[in-house]
Every structure is written in C-alpha cells, then in structure tokens.
Scaffold this active site. Structure first.
Site, PDB file in Angstrom:
ATOM      1  N   VAL A   1       0.834  -1.206   0.000  1.00 24.68           N
ATOM      2  CA  VAL A   1       0.000   0.000   0.000  1.00 24.68           C
ATOM      3  C   VAL A   1       0.871   1.259   0.000  1.00 24.68           C
ATOM      4  CG1 VAL A   1      -1.688   1.313   1.328  1.00 24.68           C
ATOM      5  CG2 VAL A   1      -1.978  -1.154   1.035  1.00 24.68           C
TER       6      VAL A   1
ATOM      7  N   LYS B   1      -7.557  -1.159   8.798  1.00 23.22           N
ATOM      8  CA  LYS B   1      -8.928  -1.343   9.306  1.00 23.22           C
ATOM      9  C   LYS B   1      -8.940  -1.913  10.720  1.00 23.22           C
ATOM     10  CE  LYS B   1      -8.056  -3.172   5.933  1.00 23.22           C
ATOM     11  NZ  LYS B   1      -7.729  -3.619   4.603  1.00 23.22           N
TER      12      LYS B   1
ATOM     13  N   GLU C   1     -10.604   6.549   4.582  1.00 27.31           N
ATOM     14  CA  GLU C   1     -11.211   6.017   3.347  1.00 27.31           C
ATOM     15  C   GLU C   1     -10.634   4.651   2.977  1.00 27.31           C
ATOM     16  OE1 GLU C   1     -13.671   7.445   0.941  1.00 27.31           O
ATOM     17  OE2 GLU C   1     -13.524   5.282   0.809  1.00 27.31           O
TER      18      GLU C   1
ATOM     19  N   GLY D   1      -1.351 -13.652  -5.400  1.00 30.66           N
ATOM     20  CA  GLY D   1      -1.197 -12.538  -4.461  1.00 30.66           C
ATOM     21  C   GLY D   1      -2.522 -11.959  -3.994  1.00 30.66           C
TER      22      GLY D   1
ATOM     23  N   GLU E   1      -3.559 -14.001   1.431  1.00 26.44           N
ATOM     24  CA  GLU E   1      -2.379 -14.117   2.289  1.00 26.44           C
ATOM     25  C   GLU E   1      -2.048 -15.596   2.499  1.00 26.44           C
ATOM     26  OE1 GLU E   1      -0.936 -11.360   3.732  1.00 26.44           O
ATOM     27  OE2 GLU E   1      -2.447  -9.907   3.085  1.00 26.44           O
TER      28      GLU E   1
ATOM     29  N   LYS F   1     -14.292  -3.747   8.660  1.00 27.15           N
ATOM     30  CA  LYS F   1     -14.851  -2.769   7.715  1.00 27.15           C
ATOM     31  C   LYS F   1     -16.323  -2.497   8.024  1.00 27.15           C
ATOM     32  CE  LYS F   1     -11.599  -4.279   4.156  1.00 27.15           C
ATOM     33  NZ  LYS F   1     -11.388  -5.235   3.043  1.00 27.15           N
TER      34      LYS F   1
ATOM     35  N   GLY G   1      -5.215  -3.876  -3.221  1.00 27.10           N
ATOM     36  CA  GLY G   1      -4.202  -3.696  -4.249  1.00 27.10           C
ATOM     37  C   GLY G   1      -3.441  -2.403  -4.044  1.00 27.10           C
TER      38      GLY G   1
END
Lengths: 382, 382
Positions: A11, A88, A112, A170, A173, A188, A285
């Site tokens: 990320v 999260k 976000e 990918g 995990e 979430k 992603g």
C-alpha cells in the site's frame, strides 16, 4: 503538503508511486522503515524523526496490525499531524481514541482506505449524511473471499484449489483466516456502520466466514434456490436501535451482488431521499488502495477535518437483522427442518426466522459437532 | 445560503422538500413560477426579481428545455449567482458558454443532477481526475429504457406493453422518444465525456435507441449469445483521440450491467490507478434528483467552483469504439453475414469489426428499408 509514510509495503509503495508520478502538490519527505532496510535519505527507523518534524503536516500509516500502529497514530495526532490510514484493524479497535486525539489537536483523521480499497465508500457515506439519515449499509467488502467464491462458481473448483490459486496470484495471504473467516470484513463493517449511523458500533458483532463453502453447496444453492453466496457485511438502524453482522448470504442469482466478479467490492448505502446507492471497485491492491490514501491526503491538504462518532447512541438489537438461514450439516440442526439433499448426499436444513445472533450461535454450536458445517443467510437484498 | 428555484415541478419540488425538511443551512427565498400559478409570497413570474436580488447567492434551474432555461442561466451567471441545474439538454448544448460566464463572474456552475440523477456520478469523475487520467466512461444513464428492457426480460412483455406500463407508473413520458431513442442518454454521454476527458465532446455523436427491441430479440440474444441488451452511453479516449456513442449493447448475462434492474442507472469510469469504479442508483425521480441538486448547493455554499473544459483538445476517432454488431432485419444487411433465426423466423446478421459511426450509418440506411430493424453492439464491457 509535506507528508510522511509509515510502512512502505504494497500500500505504501502505491502511495509513493502515485504521488511521485501524478500529484506534484504532495511531497513525500519521510518514510519510516525497519532499521536494516534504509537506503534512501528520506528513510528513518525512528518515529521521533517524523513526530518532531514540524514541516510534516500529514502521516500515512500503512503498516497494518495493532501495535505499533496504534501508538504511532496517537503520537502523530497528538503532535497535530493529520493521519491517513488504510489499517482497518487499528481503526475498528481504536476509532474513539483516535477521533478524540484528532479533535483535541486540530489534526484530521482520514480512513477512506480502511474500507473498500479504491472504492470511494467512506467519503460517499459522509457525503450522503450531509442530507440523509442512512438506514442501511451493506456489501461485499473483502475482495479475497469474493475472488474465491467467484472462482468456485465459474470454474467449479473446490475451496482449497481456489485458495491456492488466489495465494499464488497474491490475492490471498499465506494465512488466509482474516479474509475467509470474515474478520477483515467485520472490521470494515464496524467502521462503515459507525460512520453511517453516527453511533459507535460494537466490535463483537456476529461473524461467520466462507471457509467451509464447497462447490457442491454452490451448485445446490443455484439449482434449488436460484441463489449465489457472497460474504456480506450488513448493518441496519431503526428507531434508536441497530444491528450488524458478517456472514455468507445467499442472494438471487440475478442480483447485482451475485454478479460481482473476481476480487471486486460492491458496497451499498440506503438513504431516505437518495435511495439506494452502490459503489463498485477494487477493494485492495497497491494502486487502488494507494489512490484512496492520496484522495484522503488531497482532502486533508484542502483543509477537511472529518468528525466521527465516539459514543454509542443506538441500542444493539440483533432482531433488526433476522430472516431464514440455511445450514449444511451431517448432524441435525436444532429447530431446523431438512430442506433437501445436495449432489453428494449432504443434508441442508432451513432455520426459519432467526436473528443474526441466534443463527450465529446455532452455527457455532453446530461447528463443534460437525467442523465442516456451513451456515448462510437467505438474504433478500437485491 | 439563500437560493432561488426556477421551476417547481417534479425535480424542483424534490429540492424544496429536502431543503425544508433536512438542510437548515439552505434557504429557498424565491421561486420562478408561471404567472397564473402564484400562491406563495416567494413566488414570482419575473426572472428579474431573482437576477436583481443581491441576497440570492445561487439559483437552481429545474425547468428543462433549451429556452428560456439557457437565457435565464446566463443572466444568473452574469449577475454572479451560482447556478445548479438538472437540465442535461441545455448543459450539453451550452456548456462552454455557461462555463465562460461562470468563470468571468466568479460564480459556480454545478451539473451533478444532469447525469445519473441521484447517482454521485459527475462529482466522482471530478474527484477521480484529481489523481487519474480517465480512459473510459460508460454506463446505463437512462432509467426509463432500463426499466423497459428489464420489464421485457422478466415479464416477457413486448415493448409497447412495457412502455404503456412505464407511462402509467410515471417512469416514462407521454412522448417517450427522448428516452427510448437515446437522446437523453446522448446528452448525459456528452456531458460525462467532456468532464471525464477535460475536452469538449462533440454533440452529434452516433445515437441509436431501443424503440425496435422485441421480446423475441431478447430471447434470441440470451439463448444464442448468452447476452442481454442495455442502452449504453460509451466514451473512450486514447493517444489524443476520443470517441463516444449511445446504442444498445449486448452484454454477457453475468455482467453487472446486465443485472441492473428496473429504472436504476449504473455508470462506470476507468482510471489508471484507481481502476474500474461503478456507481449505481436512481437515475431520476423527485427525491434522488433533488438530493443531487442539494448536494451541489452544499458544495456551492462551501465555496467550490468547478472548472469545465470549454475547448476540444482531443480529435474525434470513431475507430476507438469498434467491434462486432448484430442486426435484426428482414432485408439483407450489406457486408454482414446471417448469424441465425429468431423464434419468430426473423433473421439476425453479424457485421464484423465496424466502428460506431459506420455501424450507425448502416443502421440508419437499413431503417429506411426496414423500419422495424434493430442494431446492437456486441460489447464486451463487464
């Protein structure tokens, strides 16, 4: 605006790439890195170098996990630095503490990227709430489990085969439990419900995943019920009460949700004047999630300071999420009626009109006797 | 913020109701009404009472049509009043003139409600463009035609029956041509492409509608091709060129678009880092469209002043929207091969690799010989 990055993995790397190539108004000046991995003058392994740098206005936390993310976020907020996070787990666990710290120092807290990856989901909830009270939020918020279900549907593969393929691509995990057991979706769901209802959502909502879903289940649900499973987060409020849960839901095969492919997310809000709005996109992603973080950085630079509910004003009432449930089990399900046999002779049971908590408790009891059992709600959400 | 309303029909009435019940920061102080219909002290039939009222900061135009909407919008913008409009026809026709007037006076021009009703579509394009270049925008932007197609699909009714029912429910106008012939969608396509690509989109794009769609067509497309028709707006840009068109597109039955029910809209953008985002909601109606207008009013009150492309910087190239097309016609389609017979013996033809302009021209020529003929693109959009 000068900002720092805590963690430069998938990320964080996406954030750095997008800012570098596309957003000249943002400048990445500091990167928190493990001690042995420093090879750039912007990198440091000392959070103090970031917290005490008065030129850093915002900090992106993309480390994941509870600690030290929780401590670092608080340090930054207390120092008056706005925080943008995709984490999260830490937000679901510590939102009230973070929100209070942000309010006290005048910093902004931006979340976000915690929910829905690149989907503009949290911002859409906040925007809808400028006008409407929201009665429901729900959706597919975990791309990995949707990828697994969609692979099983389209290729007829078993769960383990689909999981191995997702891991090699990918999309999953090595330890897939957070995705397939609904834990990621639950974080979430808690965040989405808290923002949507303006009331702190409890963290221990009923959560059940898709680990036991089989190709035979999918075939039976389609042929006998005209339905397809999706791992859904659902939250609802009415008359001062609310409920939220995460569980597999059997949706009509012609519903929009049942046709969400691959690792996409689809999140829905229901407002009293705007009606039903749905938001679809990549839920994970490097670049989609990085995009969500950079959108937050741009809002931060523009002076936005979101407010969050830090108290629970609604009362928990699981009866708000009630309906029929299907179980597949080799042992009898108390209170349920047999509803049919699957292609391999397995038995499906129908439990009438249970709430999400009671159905979840029945599933937990059943799993102790039959570890391969499956529970799914017969949702009518279209 | 004090604002005025031009026209208080379905959309204007929704704005007044939402502001009255939910948004105390906005105050509706003037309503332009026909001379004979004045029964409220805020009402006037003289636009001068609004243009010359210095306390009015924003004007909502919800009259529809080209004149006097065009003149009134210009008068308001020239007087420094921001304009919020749901009028797709006038915006598609006069956007550069409006944008120049707004820029000159410092007023804002807000057009969310022109495209997608309550769906936050234009704002989402603008937001995505803060980071990404957009390569494509497309979608279902006309709820009436989607309602007709979905009714025909689910009930097996013929077009005229579905249309009569839609008219009785208020989902279709007495003169349905703007909806079913693609004109309404084309205006939204032109606006969406202009905002998405930052280049003024030509107004005379290829436009074909669903007037000639039959229940037999739908059955044939499903059984022979595994596809379902939707009336789609599509626009694409690449390497300094662009194309846009409106036409029926045959989508895989398992695509999200093919499962959009009733009168809902679904609009998609494709960005280079965020990927594919889709936005779903009510594309029309008093409260959803009113909600979009009130969102624009809130953005206006917050000081936002959107900028719009007023020049065409991309070159028109219809080859960017090319593919195979299906025709149903009782006469031969030049250059096409017969591809099968429908349930009533009608002939379907396949035209390989045509661009949207060539296919549209073929359809127009064919319709002169066979007024009942149908053209549909074999889209692969998923």
């Amino acid at each position: 605006m000068r900002f720092a990055l805590l963690g430069c993995g998938v990320v964080g790397g996406g954030v750095a790439k997008i800012v570098d190539e596309k957003v000249p108004s943002l400048e990445l000046v500091r990167i928190l890195t493990l001690p042995g991995e420093i090879d750039d003058p912007r990198q440091t392994s000392d959070i103090g170098d970031i917290v005490n740098d008065d030129t850093v206005e915002a900090v992106v936390e993309a480390m994941g996990g509870l600690e030290p993310a929780h401590t670092f976020i608080l340090q930054c907020l207390n120092a008056g630095k706005s925080v943008v996070t995709s984490n999260k787990a830490v937000v679901a666990a510590f939102l009230p503490e973070f929100a209070a710290a942000a309010e006290a120092s005048g910093a902004g807290l931006f979340i976000e990227a915690t929910s829905g990856g690149g989907v503009p989901w949290i911002a859409s909830i906040v925007k809808a709430r400028r006008i409407d009270a929201l009665s429901e939020v729900y959706g597919i918020l975990n791309g990995t489990s949707n990828y697994l279900i969609h692979s099983m549907e389209t290729l007829g593969t078993e769960f383990d085969t689909a999981l191995a393929e997702a891991q090699s691509l990918g999309y999953a995990e090595r330890d897939p439990s957070a995705d397939i057991d609904g834990i990621d979706t639950a974080n979430k769901c808690v965040i989405s419900a808290t923002v949507a209802f303006g009331s702190l959502c409890r963290r221990d909502i009923p959560v059940h995943g898709i680990r036991n879903l089989t190709a035979a289940d999918i075939a039976f649900f389609r042929s006998s019920l005209g339905r397809a499973p999706r791992l859904m987060a659902r939250a609802i409020q009415r008359d001062g009460a609310y409920a939220a849960c995460v569980e597999p839901v059997l949706l009509p095969v012609g519903s929009v949700e049942a046709n969400v492919p691959a690792n996409y997310n689809l999140a829905t809000l229901v407002g009293d004047t705007v009606g039903t709005l749905k938001f679809y996109g990549q839920g994970a992603g490097s670049l989609p999630t990085g995009n969500a973080i950079v959108q937050d950085l741009l809002d931060c630079a523009g002076g936005e300071r979101p407010a969050y509910a830090t108290e629970t004003t609604l009362q928990w009432d699981p009866a708000l999420l009630a309906g029929d449930y299907v179980f597949r089990s080799s042992v009898e399900v108390p209170g349920a009626q047999p509803m049919g046999e699957g292609p391999d002779g397995q038995t499906y049971w129908l439990l009438h009109d249970a709430d999400c908590e009671a159905a979840g408790a029945a599933a937990d009891a059943l799993l102790a006797a039959d570890p391969a059992a499956l529970m799914a709600a017969l949702g009518t959400t279209a």
